[in-house]
Motif scaffolding. Structure first.
Motif, PDB file in Angstrom:
ATOM      1  N   ARG A  90      15.095 -17.682 -36.279  1.00 56.55           N
ATOM      2  CA  ARG A  90      16.540 -17.785 -36.485  1.00 56.55           C
ATOM      3  C   ARG A  90      16.769 -18.549 -37.789  1.00 56.55           C
ATOM      4  O   ARG A  90      16.200 -19.605 -38.024  1.00 56.55           O
ATOM      5  CB  ARG A  90      17.220 -18.530 -35.322  1.00 56.55           C
ATOM      6  CG  ARG A  90      17.228 -17.778 -34.011  1.00 56.55           C
ATOM      7  CD  ARG A  90      18.010 -16.476 -34.066  1.00 56.55           C
ATOM      8  NE  ARG A  90      18.060 -15.823 -32.766  1.00 56.55           N
ATOM      9  CZ  ARG A  90      17.114 -14.997 -32.298  1.00 56.55           C
ATOM     10  NH1 ARG A  90      16.047 -14.734 -33.035  1.00 56.55           N
ATOM     11  NH2 ARG A  90      17.256 -14.442 -31.107  1.00 56.55           N
TER      12      ARG A  90
ATOM     13  N   CYS B 145      26.467 -12.046 -31.339  1.00 56.74           N
ATOM     14  CA  CYS B 145      26.786 -13.027 -30.295  1.00 56.74           C
ATOM     15  C   CYS B 145      25.520 -13.781 -29.885  1.00 56.74           C
ATOM     16  O   CYS B 145      24.442 -13.193 -29.779  1.00 56.74           O
ATOM     17  CB  CYS B 145      27.350 -12.341 -29.055  1.00 56.74           C
ATOM     18  SG  CYS B 145      28.716 -11.202 -29.347  1.00 56.74           S
ATOM     19  N   TRP B 146      25.664 -15.054 -29.604  1.00 55.73           N
ATOM     20  CA  TRP B 146      24.587 -15.782 -28.945  1.00 55.73           C
ATOM     21  C   TRP B 146      24.527 -15.323 -27.494  1.00 55.73           C
ATOM     22  O   TRP B 146      25.563 -15.153 -26.842  1.00 55.73           O
ATOM     23  CB  TRP B 146      24.833 -17.285 -29.022  1.00 55.73           C
ATOM     24  CG  TRP B 146      24.850 -17.795 -30.437  1.00 55.73           C
ATOM     25  CD1 TRP B 146      25.950 -18.099 -31.178  1.00 55.73           C
ATOM     26  CD2 TRP B 146      23.723 -18.022 -31.278  1.00 55.73           C
ATOM     27  NE1 TRP B 146      25.584 -18.500 -32.438  1.00 55.73           N
ATOM     28  CE2 TRP B 146      24.217 -18.465 -32.529  1.00 55.73           C
ATOM     29  CE3 TRP B 146      22.336 -17.899 -31.106  1.00 55.73           C
ATOM     30  CZ2 TRP B 146      23.375 -18.790 -33.598  1.00 55.73           C
ATOM     31  CZ3 TRP B 146      21.498 -18.224 -32.170  1.00 55.73           C
ATOM     32  CH2 TRP B 146      22.010 -18.663 -33.392  1.00 55.73           C
ATOM     33  N   ASN B 147      23.332 -15.101 -26.988  1.00 53.99           N
ATOM     34  CA  ASN B 147      23.166 -14.556 -25.639  1.00 53.99           C
ATOM     35  C   ASN B 147      23.179 -15.671 -24.590  1.00 53.99           C
ATOM     36  O   ASN B 147      22.245 -15.831 -23.796  1.00 53.99           O
ATOM     37  CB  ASN B 147      21.864 -13.753 -25.563  1.00 53.99           C
ATOM     38  CG  ASN B 147      21.900 -12.535 -26.468  1.00 53.99           C
ATOM     39  OD1 ASN B 147      22.753 -11.660 -26.330  1.00 53.99           O
ATOM     40  ND2 ASN B 147      20.987 -12.487 -27.433  1.00 53.99           N
TER      41      ASN B 147
ATOM     42  N   GLU C 294      22.277 -19.079 -37.367  1.00 54.98           N
ATOM     43  CA  GLU C 294      22.810 -17.710 -37.384  1.00 54.98           C
ATOM     44  C   GLU C 294      22.034 -16.831 -36.409  1.00 54.98           C
ATOM     45  O   GLU C 294      20.797 -16.814 -36.420  1.00 54.98           O
ATOM     46  CB  GLU C 294      22.724 -17.125 -38.797  1.00 54.98           C
ATOM     47  CG  GLU C 294      23.342 -15.741 -38.920  1.00 54.98           C
ATOM     48  CD  GLU C 294      23.597 -15.370 -40.371  1.00 54.98           C
ATOM     49  OE1 GLU C 294      24.628 -15.818 -40.904  1.00 54.98           O
ATOM     50  OE2 GLU C 294      22.772 -14.656 -40.948  1.00 54.98           O
ATOM     51  N   GLN C 295      22.793 -16.104 -35.586  1.00 53.35           N
ATOM     52  CA  GLN C 295      22.171 -15.176 -34.657  1.00 53.35           C
ATOM     53  C   GLN C 295      21.592 -13.985 -35.416  1.00 53.35           C
ATOM     54  O   GLN C 295      22.157 -13.514 -36.408  1.00 53.35           O
ATOM     55  CB  GLN C 295      23.197 -14.694 -33.618  1.00 53.35           C
ATOM     56  CG  GLN C 295      22.697 -13.633 -32.655  1.00 53.35           C
ATOM     57  CD  GLN C 295      21.571 -14.098 -31.748  1.00 53.35           C
ATOM     58  OE1 GLN C 295      20.507 -14.497 -32.223  1.00 53.35           O
ATOM     59  NE2 GLN C 295      21.790 -14.032 -30.437  1.00 53.35           N
ATOM     60  N   ASP C 296      20.453 -13.498 -34.952  1.00 55.68           N
ATOM     61  CA  ASP C 296      19.817 -12.326 -35.528  1.00 55.68           C
ATOM     62  C   ASP C 296      20.472 -11.077 -34.936  1.00 55.68           C
ATOM     63  O   ASP C 296      20.591 -10.966 -33.709  1.00 55.68           O
ATOM     64  CB  ASP C 296      18.321 -12.352 -35.202  1.00 55.68           C
ATOM     65  CG  ASP C 296      17.526 -11.342 -36.010  1.00 55.68           C
ATOM     66  OD1 ASP C 296      18.035 -10.224 -36.235  1.00 55.68           O
ATOM     67  OD2 ASP C 296      16.391 -11.660 -36.408  1.00 55.68           O
TER      68      ASP C 296
ATOM     69  N   ASN D  43      21.255  -9.368 -31.029  1.00 54.37           N
ATOM     70  CA  ASN D  43      22.571  -8.980 -30.523  1.00 54.37           C
ATOM     71  C   ASN D  43      23.327  -8.292 -31.655  1.00 54.37           C
ATOM     72  O   ASN D  43      23.652  -8.935 -32.652  1.00 54.37           O
ATOM     73  CB  ASN D  43      23.341 -10.209 -30.027  1.00 54.37           C
ATOM     74  CG  ASN D  43      24.610  -9.828 -29.289  1.00 54.37           C
ATOM     75  OD1 ASN D  43      25.536  -9.286 -29.875  1.00 54.37           O
ATOM     76  ND2 ASN D  43      24.660 -10.116 -27.992  1.00 54.37           N
TER      77      ASN D  43
ATOM     78  N   CYS E 252      31.000 -14.276 -31.841  1.00 53.10           N
ATOM     79  CA  CYS E 252      30.686 -12.869 -32.075  1.00 53.10           C
ATOM     80  C   CYS E 252      31.446 -12.369 -33.310  1.00 53.10           C
ATOM     81  O   CYS E 252      32.570 -12.789 -33.571  1.00 53.10           O
ATOM     82  CB  CYS E 252      31.085 -12.026 -30.866  1.00 53.10           C
ATOM     83  SG  CYS E 252      30.254 -12.477 -29.327  1.00 53.10           S
TER      84      CYS E 252
ATOM     85  N   GLU F  27      16.623 -18.438 -26.386  1.00 52.27           N
ATOM     86  CA  GLU F  27      17.448 -18.693 -27.572  1.00 52.27           C
ATOM     87  C   GLU F  27      17.776 -20.177 -27.690  1.00 52.27           C
ATOM     88  O   GLU F  27      17.766 -20.739 -28.794  1.00 52.27           O
ATOM     89  CB  GLU F  27      18.732 -17.865 -27.527  1.00 52.27           C
ATOM     90  CG  GLU F  27      18.534 -16.452 -27.996  1.00 52.27           C
ATOM     91  CD  GLU F  27      19.844 -15.725 -28.285  1.00 52.27           C
ATOM     92  OE1 GLU F  27      20.934 -16.331 -28.151  1.00 52.27           O
ATOM     93  OE2 GLU F  27      19.767 -14.546 -28.652  1.00 52.27           O
TER      94      GLU F  27
END
Length: 337
Positions: A69, A132-134, A122-124, A128, A94, A146
């Protein structure tokens, strides 16, 4: 007769005027199309444009159970290697990138004034597609992976930069708020404070299938929970949030307060200038402020007081960035006494 009319000075002047008007319309249309294209290009480039401010933006990445990440770390100007400064971790929602969230919140300005470090993970998009963070995938442990990866990023920042390990806080918007709550409940001893804005109450969903009902407030988690160690919580939510129901804010505050043995005080209404009014409720255990619930009138699914022109950002709301830091700073003061 008709040839004489077409060839008359009046007809020729009319024809010239018509052609000139046509050319102006065409040029105007071309300019409008060009402007629209420029806006499109800017929108595509925007996710990677960081705020222009004094200080340093440091790019980094960390590896963990969920893979790599990336993150951006803001260091205010004049920081010495011998210093140890607080670290605030900011988790985007998101449809946002770390840079977009940084521009919206302008937390770098607060950090420059108040002298602390800010990390924007930063989310990959491979993890997603909506960015969005899961936070909800606790059933298959994806959310925990995560969270552990984000902790690896925080540990890396503490190792490489002048971070006070005992002065780390986390805040987030929407899905970032859900992940902030998961971090704080999974690693409570690592954070001095946590802030959620526009997020689902902790435990509202445990898989992707349950997120929609949770967001609409139809599957709220129980508010009566066993006593547990948790850092103080700030909850900010818009009364007009039609993406995540404000019922989640009340449920999150009540659940957190129950875990800390705190009771609510009287609600009070605050209005500053022309900004949206807010209703504040504090939950205390003795003299200790455990939870603060802030419902902002007229605010939708956006960062309150955020920069104009950014996604999920409402400049008319009270300044959430300043509110978050004041909450964190007060906790730091209490810890250091």
């Amino acid at each position: 007769m008709s040839r004489r009319v077409r060839g008359s000075p009046l007809a020729r002047a009319f024809e010239r005027a018509a052609k000139a008007m046509t050319r102006r319309v065409v040029r105007s249309g071309a300019r409008a199309a060009g402007a629209a294209a420029a806006r499109t290009v800017k929108a595509i480039a925007d996710p990677y444009r960081l705020p222009s401010t004094a200080g340093d933006w440091i790019a980094g990445q960390a590896a963990g159970p969920a893979g790599l990440r990336r993150f951006r770390l803001f260091r205010p100007p004049g920081v010495r290697s011998t210093e140890r400064l607080p670290l605030l971790v900011m988790l985007h929602g998101c449809g946002q990138s770390a840079s977009m969230f940084a521009r919206s919140t302008r937390m770098d300005r607060v950090a420059t004034k108040e002298r602390f470090l800010v990390m924007f993970p930063e989310q990959d998009l491979a993890a997603n597609p909506q960015g969005c963070w899961n936070w909800y995938d606790t059933r298959n442990r994806r959310a925990d992976a995560e969270a552990a990866t984000l902790m690896a990023a925080i540990d890396q920042a503490c190792l490489l930069y002048p971070v006070d390990r005992d002065a780390v806080a986390v805040a987030g918007l929407s899905a970032g708020a859900g992940m902030a709550a998961l971090l704080a409940t999974s690693y409570p001893q690592r954070f001095v404070a946590v802030a959620m804005q526009g997020g689902v109450a902790p435990g509202g969903a445990h898989s992707a299938a349950g997120t929609l009902a949770a967001m609409r407030g139809r599957s709220l988690p129980p508010t009566a929970v066993p006593r547990a160690e948790r850092p103080p919580l700030l909850v900010i939510h818009g009364s007009d949030d039609h993406v995540v129901s404000p019922l989640n804010a009340h449920a999150a505050a009540a659940q957190w307060a129950a875990a800390l043995g705190a009771s609510p005080g009287a609600a009070r209404r605050v209005q500053r200038g022309v900004r949206h009014a807010q209703t504040l409720t504090d939950f205390r255990a003795g003299r200790c402020l455990c939870v603060r619930l802030c419902i902002v009138d007229g605010l939708g699914h956006a960062w309150s007081g955020g920069s104009a022109g950014e996604r999920f950002s409402d400049p008319k709301g009270p300044d959430a960035s300043a509110m978050v830091w004041r909450f964190v700073k007060a906790r730091l003061g209490a810890v250091r006494q």
